[in-house]
Design a protein around this motif. Structure first.
Motif, PDB file in Angstrom:
ATOM      1  N   HIS A 138     109.822-146.136 126.167  1.00  0.00           N
ATOM      2  CA  HIS A 138     109.450-144.734 125.942  1.00  0.00           C
ATOM      3  C   HIS A 138     110.224-144.220 124.731  1.00  0.00           C
ATOM      4  N   GLU A 139     109.566-144.232 123.579  1.00  0.00           N
ATOM      5  CA  GLU A 139     110.241-143.926 122.322  1.00  0.00           C
ATOM      6  C   GLU A 139     110.080-142.481 121.858  1.00  0.00           C
ATOM      7  N   GLY A 140     109.505-141.612 122.653  1.00  0.00           N
ATOM      8  CA  GLY A 140     109.296-140.224 122.241  1.00  0.00           C
ATOM      9  C   GLY A 140     110.580-139.536 121.816  1.00  0.00           C
ATOM     10  N   ASN A 141     111.636-139.678 122.615  1.00  0.00           N
ATOM     11  CA  ASN A 141     112.907-139.054 122.263  1.00  0.00           C
ATOM     12  C   ASN A 141     113.552-139.726 121.051  1.00  0.00           C
ATOM     13  N   LEU A 142     113.363-141.020 120.907  1.00  0.00           N
ATOM     14  CA  LEU A 142     113.870-141.709 119.717  1.00  0.00           C
ATOM     15  C   LEU A 142     113.186-141.158 118.470  1.00  0.00           C
ATOM     16  N   GLU A 143     111.907-140.931 118.538  1.00  0.00           N
ATOM     17  CA  GLU A 143     111.182-140.355 117.403  1.00  0.00           C
ATOM     18  C   GLU A 143     111.745-138.976 117.055  1.00  0.00           C
ATOM     19  N   LYS A 144     112.037-138.156 118.063  1.00  0.00           N
ATOM     20  CA  LYS A 144     112.626-136.837 117.830  1.00  0.00           C
ATOM     21  C   LYS A 144     113.980-136.953 117.153  1.00  0.00           C
ATOM     22  N   VAL A 145     114.799-137.866 117.647  1.00  0.00           N
ATOM     23  CA  VAL A 145     116.145-138.038 117.073  1.00  0.00           C
ATOM     24  C   VAL A 145     116.056-138.519 115.634  1.00  0.00           C
ATOM     25  N   LEU A 146     115.184-139.466 115.360  1.00  0.00           N
ATOM     26  CA  LEU A 146     115.033-139.948 113.983  1.00  0.00           C
ATOM     27  C   LEU A 146     114.638-138.807 113.047  1.00  0.00           C
ATOM     28  N   GLY A 147     113.788-137.912 113.497  1.00  0.00           N
ATOM     29  CA  GLY A 147     113.417-136.763 112.688  1.00  0.00           C
ATOM     30  C   GLY A 147     114.550-135.770 112.510  1.00  0.00           C
ATOM     31  N   LYS A 148     115.412-135.710 113.490  1.00  0.00           N
ATOM     32  CA  LYS A 148     116.512-134.746 113.501  1.00  0.00           C
ATOM     33  C   LYS A 148     117.710-135.176 112.661  1.00  0.00           C
ATOM     34  N   VAL A 149     118.060-136.464 112.677  1.00  0.00           N
ATOM     35  CA  VAL A 149     119.306-136.914 112.040  1.00  0.00           C
ATOM     36  C   VAL A 149     119.165-137.189 110.546  1.00  0.00           C
ATOM     37  N   GLY A 150     117.965-137.258 110.038  1.00  0.00           N
ATOM     38  CA  GLY A 150     117.784-137.519 108.610  1.00  0.00           C
ATOM     39  C   GLY A 150     117.977-138.988 108.273  1.00  0.00           C
ATOM     40  N   ASP A 151     118.330-139.247 107.022  1.00  0.00           N
ATOM     41  CA  ASP A 151     118.466-140.629 106.554  1.00  0.00           C
ATOM     42  C   ASP A 151     119.605-141.345 107.256  1.00  0.00           C
ATOM     43  N   ILE A 152     119.311-142.550 107.719  1.00  0.00           N
ATOM     44  CA  ILE A 152     120.332-143.420 108.308  1.00  0.00           C
ATOM     45  C   ILE A 152     120.279-144.757 107.596  1.00  0.00           C
ATOM     46  N   ASP A 169     117.154-153.018 126.393  1.00  0.00           N
ATOM     47  CA  ASP A 169     116.119-152.473 127.264  1.00  0.00           C
ATOM     48  C   ASP A 169     115.064-151.711 126.447  1.00  0.00           C
ATOM     49  N   VAL A 170     114.457-152.444 125.515  1.00  0.00           N
ATOM     50  CA  VAL A 170     113.341-151.909 124.716  1.00  0.00           C
ATOM     51  C   VAL A 170     112.002-152.225 125.376  1.00  0.00           C
ATOM     52  N   GLU A 171     111.999-153.192 126.265  1.00  0.00           N
ATOM     53  CA  GLU A 171     110.832-153.593 127.051  1.00  0.00           C
ATOM     54  C   GLU A 171     109.600-153.887 126.195  1.00  0.00           C
ATOM     55  N   GLY A 172     109.810-154.721 125.173  1.00  0.00           N
ATOM     56  CA  GLY A 172     108.701-155.191 124.349  1.00  0.00           C
ATOM     57  C   GLY A 172     108.328-154.298 123.190  1.00  0.00           C
ATOM     58  N   HIS A 173     109.072-153.245 122.953  1.00  0.00           N
ATOM     59  CA  HIS A 173     108.723-152.294 121.899  1.00  0.00           C
ATOM     60  C   HIS A 173     109.579-152.446 120.648  1.00  0.00           C
ATOM     61  N   GLU A 174     110.211-153.603 120.472  1.00  0.00           N
ATOM     62  CA  GLU A 174     111.088-153.786 119.313  1.00  0.00           C
ATOM     63  C   GLU A 174     110.351-153.664 117.985  1.00  0.00           C
ATOM     64  N   ASP A 175     109.111-154.142 117.904  1.00  0.00           N
ATOM     65  CA  ASP A 175     108.352-154.032 116.653  1.00  0.00           C
ATOM     66  C   ASP A 175     108.064-152.575 116.307  1.00  0.00           C
ATOM     67  N   TYR A 176     107.743-151.778 117.295  1.00  0.00           N
ATOM     68  CA  TYR A 176     107.484-150.358 117.062  1.00  0.00           C
ATOM     69  C   TYR A 176     108.758-149.644 116.599  1.00  0.00           C
ATOM     70  N   ILE A 177     109.864-149.938 117.248  1.00  0.00           N
ATOM     71  CA  ILE A 177     111.138-149.320 116.874  1.00  0.00           C
ATOM     72  C   ILE A 177     111.496-149.682 115.436  1.00  0.00           C
ATOM     73  N   GLU A 178     111.317-150.933 115.072  1.00  0.00           N
ATOM     74  CA  GLU A 178     111.578-151.343 113.684  1.00  0.00           C
ATOM     75  C   GLU A 178     110.657-150.618 112.716  1.00  0.00           C
ATOM     76  N   ALA A 179     109.400-150.417 113.100  1.00  0.00           N
ATOM     77  CA  ALA A 179     108.419-149.781 112.215  1.00  0.00           C
ATOM     78  C   ALA A 179     108.728-148.309 111.965  1.00  0.00           C
ATOM     79  N   ILE A 180     109.266-147.604 112.945  1.00  0.00           N
ATOM     80  CA  ILE A 180     109.505-146.163 112.770  1.00  0.00           C
ATOM     81  C   ILE A 180     110.882-145.829 112.205  1.00  0.00           C
TER      82      ILE A 180
END
Length: 160
Positions: free
Chosen positions: A12-26, A34-45
């Motif tokens: 469930h990456e909804g909150n991760l998406e919010k945080v990425l928008g909030k913190v700016g460039d990293i 515990d990504v449960e198969g969503h590692e490619d999506y996390i890398e993409a965003i």
């Protein structure tokens, strides 16, 4: 250098998406399992280098059990923590990190944020950005910032 440290999204990456928008460039995103198969999506965003280790719910994953990483002059060990029984305390994990010469050890698994800074070792857990278990149940993450003098600073942040 700014590093975003998260754990336990459990698909469930909804909150991760919010945080990425909030913190700016990293410069790095660290996910402690515990990504449960969503590692490619996390890398993409993420828009930066991503470091992900396998958690106890990452069945059939090819993610590494641990990762060693240099963040400027800091040698860090990334692990989910379940192999070190962190639910019972971090002494075993701390002992391993010290024995292997790390200055920082990062873990997840407990869904509770922790930041312990000692002279020779920093131990941190960002908690869970999706399923927090600490008092108040606020989704949490850690920002690590290394200043111009090479000094690391850490803040536990809550998504409200």
């Amino acid at each position: 250098m700014k590093v975003l440290i998260v754990s336990d999204t459990h698909g469930h990456e909804g909150n991760l998406e919010k945080v990425l928008g909030k913190v700016g460039d990293i410069q790095h995103l660290i996910h402690l399992g515990d990504v449960e198969g969503h590692e490619d999506y996390i890398e993409a965003i993420s828009g930066c280098p991503v470091h992900i280790v396998a958690g106890n719910n990452d069945f059939f994953s090819e993610l590494p059990r641990e990762e060693e990483l240099w963040l400027e002059d800091y040698h860090a060990l990334l692990t989910h923590g379940h192999y070190y029984c962190v639910s019972m305390g971090t002494s075993r994990l701390e002992e391993e990190a010290r024995a292997r010469g790390f200055q920082i050890v990062m873990y997840g698994h407990t869904h509770r944020p922790e930041l312990k800074i000692e002279e020779d070792l920093t131990v941190l857990n960002p908690g869970s950005i999706s399923y927090p278990r600490q008092w108040g149940h606020e989704p949490s993450y850690i920002l690590m910032e290394i200043d111009r003098d090479g000094e690391a600073h850490y803040t536990i942040n809550y998504l409200k």
